[in-house]
Every structure is written in C-alpha cells, then in structure tokens.
Design a protein around this motif. Structure first.
Motif, mmCIF file in Angstrom:
data_model
loop_
_atom_site.group_PDB
_atom_site.id
_atom_site.type_symbol
_atom_site.label_atom_id
_atom_site.label_comp_id
_atom_site.label_asym_id
_atom_site.label_seq_id
_atom_site.Cartn_x
_atom_site.Cartn_y
_atom_site.Cartn_z
ATOM 1 N N SER A 8 -5.404 2.462 -9.588
ATOM 2 C CA SER A 8 -5.399 3.439 -8.508
ATOM 3 C C SER A 8 -4.756 2.833 -7.265
ATOM 4 N N THR A 9 -4.293 3.677 -6.372
ATOM 5 C CA THR A 9 -3.714 3.202 -5.120
ATOM 6 C C THR A 9 -4.739 2.381 -4.338
ATOM 7 N N GLY A 10 -4.280 1.238 -3.835
ATOM 8 C CA GLY A 10 -5.159 0.367 -3.056
ATOM 9 C C GLY A 10 -5.843 -0.707 -3.870
ATOM 10 N N THR A 11 -5.672 -0.689 -5.204
ATOM 11 C CA THR A 11 -6.270 -1.737 -6.028
ATOM 12 C C THR A 11 -5.712 -3.095 -5.633
ATOM 13 N N SER A 12 -6.591 -4.034 -5.285
ATOM 14 C CA SER A 12 -6.157 -5.359 -4.845
ATOM 15 C C SER A 12 -5.737 -6.197 -6.040
ATOM 16 N N LEU A 13 -4.566 -6.786 -5.961
ATOM 17 C CA LEU A 13 -4.060 -7.697 -6.986
ATOM 18 C C LEU A 13 -4.151 -9.143 -6.541
ATOM 19 N N PHE A 14 -4.224 -9.356 -5.224
ATOM 20 C CA PHE A 14 -4.413 -10.690 -4.650
ATOM 21 C C PHE A 14 -4.862 -10.494 -3.209
ATOM 22 N N SER A 15 -5.802 -11.310 -2.768
ATOM 23 C CA SER A 15 -6.252 -11.177 -1.383
ATOM 24 C C SER A 15 -6.797 -12.500 -0.872
ATOM 25 N N THR A 16 -6.711 -12.673 0.427
ATOM 26 C CA THR A 16 -7.353 -13.779 1.122
ATOM 27 C C THR A 16 -8.286 -13.178 2.168
ATOM 28 N N THR A 17 -9.223 -13.965 2.633
ATOM 29 C CA THR A 17 -10.165 -13.472 3.634
ATOM 30 C C THR A 17 -9.478 -13.400 4.993
ATOM 31 N N MET A 18 -9.394 -12.202 5.545
ATOM 32 C CA MET A 18 -8.828 -12.011 6.874
ATOM 33 C C MET A 18 -9.806 -11.191 7.707
ATOM 34 N N VAL A 55 4.145 -2.365 -6.278
ATOM 35 C CA VAL A 55 3.261 -3.453 -5.858
ATOM 36 C C VAL A 55 3.753 -3.930 -4.502
ATOM 37 N N ILE A 56 2.846 -4.014 -3.551
ATOM 38 C CA ILE A 56 3.168 -4.438 -2.192
ATOM 39 C C ILE A 56 2.585 -5.827 -1.971
ATOM 40 N N THR A 57 3.380 -6.725 -1.425
ATOM 41 C CA THR A 57 2.930 -8.093 -1.156
ATOM 42 C C THR A 57 3.298 -8.487 0.264
ATOM 43 N N ARG A 65 1.090 -16.329 0.151
ATOM 44 C CA ARG A 65 0.756 -14.931 -0.097
ATOM 45 C C ARG A 65 -0.612 -14.636 0.523
ATOM 46 N N VAL A 66 -0.717 -13.554 1.271
ATOM 47 C CA VAL A 66 -2.000 -13.196 1.883
ATOM 48 C C VAL A 66 -2.610 -11.952 1.246
ATOM 49 N N LEU A 67 -1.783 -11.077 0.665
ATOM 50 C CA LEU A 67 -2.334 -9.900 -0.008
ATOM 51 C C LEU A 67 -1.291 -9.278 -0.918
ATOM 52 N N SER A 68 -1.778 -8.632 -1.964
ATOM 53 C CA SER A 68 -0.962 -7.800 -2.843
ATOM 54 C C SER A 68 -1.833 -6.637 -3.290
ATOM 55 N N PHE A 69 -1.254 -5.444 -3.339
ATOM 56 C CA PHE A 69 -2.026 -4.295 -3.803
ATOM 57 C C PHE A 69 -1.118 -3.301 -4.515
ATOM 58 N N TYR A 70 -1.742 -2.416 -5.268
ATOM 59 C CA TYR A 70 -1.032 -1.417 -6.065
ATOM 60 C C TYR A 70 -0.913 -0.122 -5.264
ATOM 61 N N LEU A 71 0.269 0.503 -5.354
ATOM 62 C CA LEU A 71 0.513 1.747 -4.628
ATOM 63 C C LEU A 71 1.226 2.721 -5.560
ATOM 64 N N THR A 101 6.104 -11.622 6.147
ATOM 65 C CA THR A 101 7.201 -10.932 5.475
ATOM 66 C C THR A 101 6.598 -9.940 4.490
ATOM 67 N N LEU A 102 7.308 -8.829 4.253
ATOM 68 C CA LEU A 102 6.805 -7.750 3.413
ATOM 69 C C LEU A 102 7.719 -7.578 2.200
ATOM 70 N N TRP A 103 7.117 -7.532 1.018
ATOM 71 C CA TRP A 103 7.838 -7.471 -0.242
ATOM 72 C C TRP A 103 7.302 -6.303 -1.069
ATOM 73 N N TYR A 104 8.140 -5.748 -1.937
ATOM 74 C CA TYR A 104 7.645 -4.734 -2.863
ATOM 75 C C TYR A 104 8.492 -4.715 -4.127
ATOM 76 N N LYS A 105 7.869 -4.270 -5.215
ATOM 77 C CA LYS A 105 8.604 -4.049 -6.451
ATOM 78 C C LYS A 105 8.165 -2.722 -7.038
#
Length: 285
Positions: free
Chosen positions: A160-170, A187-189, A202-208, A225-229
C-alpha cells in the motif's frame, strides 16, 4: 604494470575516435572485447552520471580508464554499496593526447557490483569509461564451477502507499509530499546530500502507488537528495520491481532549514516545471 601499455593506449585511441564521432549529449552505448568492457555516455556541466561495473570471479586485473575532451575536467569515483563508501577515485588526468584527457586508476576489486560516478567539475560532453579485466600477458582461465543455492521465488504482493521499505529514526518537524502521477508504482528514497550523491546515507524509502500521493513527517533539518524508481510487479523478497520502468534522481538538493516547512515534488513531467532529474541505476534507489 604487466598489462601491455601499447594495448591499452591503442584501445583508448580507438575509443577516442568513437567518442569524437558521437554527437554531444548522445545516449550512448556499451562495448566489450577480449579483456575489456566499457560504456560511452554523456555528463552535463557540473553534473553527475552513473554507470555500473560488474566485476566477475574470473577477472584477474582491474584497470579503470576515463577518456574525455581536453576542454573538460571530469572526475572518476568508484562506490562500493557493500561498504557504503568510495573505495577509489581519480580526479587528475594521467595524460593528454590527441585532444583528449586520460584518467587511469588500478584497483583491487572483489567480485561484485560497483557504481561508477562521473563528475564534471568543468564543461560538459561525452566520455568513455573502460574496465580492463585481464592481464594481457597471461592466458585467461575458466573459473571453477560453483553451486549456488536457488533464490527464493519472488512474491508479487503489492504494498500500500506509504509502506516503509527503509527508515531511520528522525524527530524533526519538516515534511515531504510526493505526487506520483505515473501509470506505474514507485519507490521513493531520500539520502543525505554528499559527493558523490550515491554515497549519501539513506534515511528513508517508501512505496507509492500509481496516481497517489504521500507525505513523510518528522524530517530533520539538513540537506538531502531525492530518488525514485518506477516499475510493475513488486517482489517483496528482493524489495524491487519485477519490471523496471526507469529510475531517476532530482538534481537539486532539498535543503531543510529553520525557515523551511517542507517540500512538494511531482515524479512526473510538469508543464513549466523547474526540477531537472538524472537517470540512475534502479538498485541505487
């Protein structure tokens, strides 16, 4: 250096003629032969360009070469994703001949995938990256066969949208809103901004999902920096798309200061948009 210098310079000269024949900003090509492989590509002024380097178990020699116009100043960085670090770099030309500059570096590279980051510190144009993987004064041997355990079968469960694939505590107060107006999921990173960009933590990645939007909260002050695939068919084991539809990195830095509440970004061409992007390998996202 046991490798025959004449062979290297001869090949580099052939590549040089190919390079000069390519139109500026051409998209380019890969090439290979006995003992070498490489890529022809383009980098804009002040920009970065990425390519992958796959070192095989049978490779017994690793010389990396970069050829480009003497009107420019380019730099070569080798990033190892396993150690998350730059393991070698070359920023000064070894020689200048035939209107071209040549950068050389010798590296002891273990088998695996590396990322080659080319940076333009002056000028723009085509370049040739060459990987010499054999000692030309020795015969090559076929590596012994190895038995590899089968990989787990991919599972095609769409997150689902917003599913975390990688995260750090912020614990910041900033936000980032992403709009995906493509027909493909994404995927947004986000990474810490550094040089080269791929080496940033990497500080976060999530599904969109396609035609959806999502807002990330609690982003801390800093530069990112902002990345997506984009892709189709999600493999939840490998955390990647089964069908790759391209990956890009925003060229601009996302700087969060005390006066910045947050950013909104569209990962889709927008009329009168002002955010340029650069193609990147999908597994960097």
């Amino acid at each position: 250096m046991n490798v025959k210098k004449g062979y290297i310079f001869g090949l580099a000269l052939i590549v040089a003629f190919i390079l000069m024949a390519q139109p500026a900003t051409a998209a380019i090509d890969t090439f290979s032969g006995p003992g070498y492989d490489g890529v022809l590509d383009y980098v804009g002024a002040g920009g970065w360009q990425s390519t992958t380097l796959d070192v095989k178990s049978g490779d017994d020699f690793n010389i990396l070469a970069l050829v480009y116009s003497e009107a420019n100043d380019f730099e070569l960085y080798v990033y190892d994703p396993l150690s998350d670090s730059i393991i070698t770099s070359a920023t000064a030309p070894y020689s200048t001949e035939n209107g071209l500059k040549y950068i050389w570096t010798i590296s002891s590279l273990n088998p695996g995938r590396y990322y080659i980051e080319i940076h333009s510190s002056r000028g723009s144009g085509n370049f040739a990256f060459i990987h010499f993987n054999r000692n030309m004064q020795t015969q090559t041997t076929t590596p012994a066969a190895t038995t590899v355990a089968p990989a787990p079968a991919p599972t095609n469960t769409r997150p689902s949208t917003g599913t975390s694939l990688f995260s750090t505590t912020m614990s910041g107060s900033k936000y980032l809103t992403i709009y995906n107006q493509n027909n493909y999921d994404a995927v947004i990173t986000m990474r810490r901004a550094t040089t080269p960009p791929v080496s940033g933590d990497r500080v976060l990645s999530f599904y969109l999902r396609a035609h959806d939007q999502y807002t990330v909260q609690n982003i801390e002050a800093g530069e990112y920096t902002l990345w997506y695939k984009l892709g189709e068919g999600w493999d939840s084991v490998g955390k990647t798309f089964l069908v790759d539809r391209g990956a890009r990195r925003f060229d601009d830095i996302f700087g969060y200061t005390s006066r910045t509440a947050g950013y909104e970004a569209w990962i889709y061409p927008v009329a009168d948009g002002n955010a340029s992007t650069t193609d990147v390998p999908a597994d960097q996202v």
